[in-house]
Design a protein around this motif. Structure first.
Motif, PDB file in Angstrom:
ATOM      1  N   ARG A 119       0.827  -1.217   0.000  1.00 60.66           N
ATOM      2  CA  ARG A 119       0.000   0.000   0.000  1.00 60.66           C
ATOM      3  C   ARG A 119       0.856   1.260   0.000  1.00 60.66           C
ATOM      4  O   ARG A 119       0.514   2.244  -0.649  1.00 60.66           O
ATOM      5  CB  ARG A 119      -0.930  -0.005   1.211  1.00 60.66           C
ATOM      6  N   LYS A 120       1.962   1.223   0.714  1.00 60.07           N
ATOM      7  CA  LYS A 120       2.850   2.378   0.790  1.00 60.07           C
ATOM      8  C   LYS A 120       3.567   2.635  -0.533  1.00 60.07           C
ATOM      9  O   LYS A 120       3.609   3.762  -1.017  1.00 60.07           O
ATOM     10  CB  LYS A 120       3.876   2.163   1.912  1.00 60.07           C
ATOM     11  N   PHE A 121       4.128   1.607  -1.117  1.00 58.81           N
ATOM     12  CA  PHE A 121       4.976   1.789  -2.291  1.00 58.81           C
ATOM     13  C   PHE A 121       4.248   1.634  -3.627  1.00 58.81           C
ATOM     14  O   PHE A 121       4.791   2.003  -4.671  1.00 58.81           O
ATOM     15  CB  PHE A 121       6.173   0.833  -2.232  1.00 58.81           C
ATOM     16  N   HIS A 122       3.025   1.097  -3.581  1.00 56.36           N
ATOM     17  CA  HIS A 122       2.257   0.900  -4.817  1.00 56.36           C
ATOM     18  C   HIS A 122       0.800   1.325  -4.589  1.00 56.36           C
ATOM     19  O   HIS A 122      -0.124   0.519  -4.728  1.00 56.36           O
ATOM     20  CB  HIS A 122       2.319  -0.567  -5.268  1.00 56.36           C
ATOM     21  N   PRO A 123       0.576   2.596  -4.254  1.00 56.59           N
ATOM     22  CA  PRO A 123      -0.781   3.033  -3.911  1.00 56.59           C
ATOM     23  C   PRO A 123      -1.776   2.960  -5.076  1.00 56.59           C
ATOM     24  O   PRO A 123      -2.985   2.959  -4.843  1.00 56.59           O
ATOM     25  CB  PRO A 123      -0.574   4.479  -3.454  1.00 56.59           C
ATOM     26  N   ASP A 124      -1.302   2.861  -6.293  1.00 55.82           N
ATOM     27  CA  ASP A 124      -2.198   2.850  -7.441  1.00 55.82           C
ATOM     28  C   ASP A 124      -2.686   1.467  -7.848  1.00 55.82           C
ATOM     29  O   ASP A 124      -3.466   1.355  -8.797  1.00 55.82           O
ATOM     30  CB  ASP A 124      -1.504   3.519  -8.642  1.00 55.82           C
ATOM     31  N   MET A 125      -2.245   0.424  -7.156  1.00 55.64           N
ATOM     32  CA  MET A 125      -2.743  -0.914  -7.482  1.00 55.64           C
ATOM     33  C   MET A 125      -4.248  -0.969  -7.222  1.00 55.64           C
ATOM     34  O   MET A 125      -4.744  -0.346  -6.286  1.00 55.64           O
ATOM     35  CB  MET A 125      -2.040  -1.985  -6.636  1.00 55.64           C
ATOM     36  N   VAL A 126      -4.949  -1.741  -8.031  1.00 56.85           N
ATOM     37  CA  VAL A 126      -6.397  -1.856  -7.916  1.00 56.85           C
ATOM     38  C   VAL A 126      -6.794  -2.393  -6.531  1.00 56.85           C
ATOM     39  O   VAL A 126      -7.809  -2.002  -5.966  1.00 56.85           O
ATOM     40  CB  VAL A 126      -6.989  -2.704  -9.064  1.00 56.85           C
ATOM     41  N   ASN A 127      -6.011  -3.313  -5.995  1.00 58.72           N
ATOM     42  CA  ASN A 127      -6.166  -3.794  -4.619  1.00 58.72           C
ATOM     43  C   ASN A 127      -4.821  -4.357  -4.189  1.00 58.72           C
ATOM     44  O   ASN A 127      -3.881  -4.397  -4.979  1.00 58.72           O
ATOM     45  CB  ASN A 127      -7.309  -4.813  -4.475  1.00 58.72           C
ATOM     46  N   HIS A 128      -4.730  -4.783  -2.964  1.00 53.07           N
ATOM     47  CA  HIS A 128      -3.449  -5.264  -2.441  1.00 53.07           C
ATOM     48  C   HIS A 128      -3.551  -6.716  -1.966  1.00 53.07           C
ATOM     49  O   HIS A 128      -2.832  -7.124  -1.056  1.00 53.07           O
ATOM     50  CB  HIS A 128      -2.935  -4.311  -1.360  1.00 53.07           C
ATOM     51  N   LYS A 129      -4.440  -7.474  -2.598  1.00 53.48           N
ATOM     52  CA  LYS A 129      -4.529  -8.906  -2.331  1.00 53.48           C
ATOM     53  C   LYS A 129      -3.250  -9.570  -2.822  1.00 53.48           C
ATOM     54  O   LYS A 129      -2.598  -9.092  -3.755  1.00 53.48           O
ATOM     55  CB  LYS A 129      -5.738  -9.505  -3.042  1.00 53.48           C
ATOM     56  N   LEU A 130      -2.914 -10.692  -2.224  1.00 55.81           N
ATOM     57  CA  LEU A 130      -1.664 -11.367  -2.543  1.00 55.81           C
ATOM     58  C   LEU A 130      -1.528 -11.675  -4.029  1.00 55.81           C
ATOM     59  O   LEU A 130      -0.486 -11.397  -4.640  1.00 55.81           O
ATOM     60  CB  LEU A 130      -1.530 -12.650  -1.723  1.00 55.81           C
ATOM     61  N   ASP A 131      -2.566 -12.227  -4.630  1.00 53.51           N
ATOM     62  CA  ASP A 131      -2.463 -12.584  -6.043  1.00 53.51           C
ATOM     63  C   ASP A 131      -2.323 -11.357  -6.935  1.00 53.51           C
ATOM     64  O   ASP A 131      -1.597 -11.373  -7.922  1.00 53.51           O
ATOM     65  CB  ASP A 131      -3.623 -13.485  -6.481  1.00 53.51           C
ATOM     66  N   THR A 132      -2.976 -10.259  -6.569  1.00 58.33           N
ATOM     67  CA  THR A 132      -2.869  -9.025  -7.339  1.00 58.33           C
ATOM     68  C   THR A 132      -1.463  -8.447  -7.246  1.00 58.33           C
ATOM     69  O   THR A 132      -0.862  -8.090  -8.262  1.00 58.33           O
ATOM     70  CB  THR A 132      -3.891  -7.978  -6.847  1.00 58.33           C
ATOM     71  N   VAL A 133      -0.935  -8.357  -6.023  1.00 56.20           N
ATOM     72  CA  VAL A 133       0.398  -7.790  -5.832  1.00 56.20           C
ATOM     73  C   VAL A 133       1.435  -8.630  -6.562  1.00 56.20           C
ATOM     74  O   VAL A 133       2.293  -8.094  -7.279  1.00 56.20           O
ATOM     75  CB  VAL A 133       0.744  -7.650  -4.331  1.00 56.20           C
ATOM     76  N   ALA A 134       1.358  -9.938  -6.405  1.00 56.14           N
ATOM     77  CA  ALA A 134       2.319 -10.809  -7.078  1.00 56.14           C
ATOM     78  C   ALA A 134       2.258 -10.601  -8.591  1.00 56.14           C
ATOM     79  O   ALA A 134       3.298 -10.453  -9.248  1.00 56.14           O
ATOM     80  CB  ALA A 134       2.051 -12.271  -6.722  1.00 56.14           C
ATOM     81  N   SER A 135       1.077 -10.561  -9.149  1.00 51.87           N
ATOM     82  CA  SER A 135       0.918 -10.371 -10.586  1.00 51.87           C
ATOM     83  C   SER A 135       1.462  -9.013 -11.034  1.00 51.87           C
ATOM     84  O   SER A 135       2.204  -8.924 -12.020  1.00 51.87           O
ATOM     85  CB  SER A 135      -0.557 -10.497 -10.962  1.00 51.87           C
ATOM     86  N   GLU A 136       1.113  -7.959 -10.313  1.00 51.44           N
ATOM     87  CA  GLU A 136       1.557  -6.604 -10.671  1.00 51.44           C
ATOM     88  C   GLU A 136       3.079  -6.461 -10.604  1.00 51.44           C
ATOM     89  O   GLU A 136       3.657  -5.680 -11.355  1.00 51.44           O
ATOM     90  CB  GLU A 136       0.896  -5.571  -9.759  1.00 51.44           C
ATOM     91  N   LEU A 137       3.720  -7.204  -9.708  1.00 49.99           N
ATOM     92  CA  LEU A 137       5.172  -7.125  -9.579  1.00 49.99           C
ATOM     93  C   LEU A 137       5.888  -8.134 -10.480  1.00 49.99           C
ATOM     94  O   LEU A 137       7.117  -8.210 -10.477  1.00 49.99           O
ATOM     95  CB  LEU A 137       5.594  -7.338  -8.117  1.00 49.99           C
TER      96      LEU A 137
END
Length: 177
Positions: A119-137
């Protein structure tokens, strides 16, 4: 940075109903080992938890109870006093309540939450669920809600963040448990 990433799955909404645990061991920001165990909880399985993690009472029928699992891994919490997880509050609560259920001492460690870091370093992600964060990174999460894969994904997220934003900035999110 040296740490363990921890992920629990539970049989029902009781925090002490751990039915699986995944740990990923990281030394110098490199994954060096993964550990996984099914756990036979002394409780029933709820439809909802089974729908999320896929585990049933039949899956864990021959698995060890938590005290036997704990005997194998408790040294890791002393060897790696930083514990990481995605929504670590949940996993901390499961560990504490399961240990208390069995009358076992709760270890002291510092925890880092990859949800807060995301949330701190990627505030523009659609959500911060594990699968979303992993995919976005650009990280591979092979099977979401499997404790082994989720622990590894949390470890990989933290390693990514350290490599991109620096260890000192990440350590600001540490909380003593």
């Amino acid at each position: 940075m040296n740490f363990i990433a921890m992920d629990f799955e539970t049989a029902n909404n009781e925090a002490w109903s751990a039915d699986s645990l995944g740990l990923t061991i990281v030394e110098d920001n490199q994954i060096v080992d993964n550990w996984y165990s099914l756990i036979k909880p002394e409780t029933t399985f709820s439809y909802w938890n089974t729908a999320v993690n896929g585990l049933t009472a039949d899956d864990v029928i021959d698995s060890p109870k938590f005290p036997d699992v704990w005997e194998q891994i408790k040294h890791l919490y002393a060897d790696y006093p930083t514990v990481v997880g995605h929504n670590i509050r949940f996993d901390n609560q499961v560990l504490k309540q399961t240990l208390r259920y069995y009358g076992l001492p709760v270890p002291h460690y510092v925890s880092l939450d990859t949800v807060s870091i995301s949330r701190k370093f990627h505030p523009d992600m659609v959500n911060h669920k594990l699968d979303t964060v992993a995919s976005e990174l650009g990280l591979d999460l092979e099977h979401h809600h499997n404790a082994s894969f989720d622990a590894q994904a949390a470890a990989e997220i933290l390693i990514y963040e350290i490599n991109h934003f620096g260890e000192d900035r990440i350590k600001d999110f540490a909380k003593l448990v």
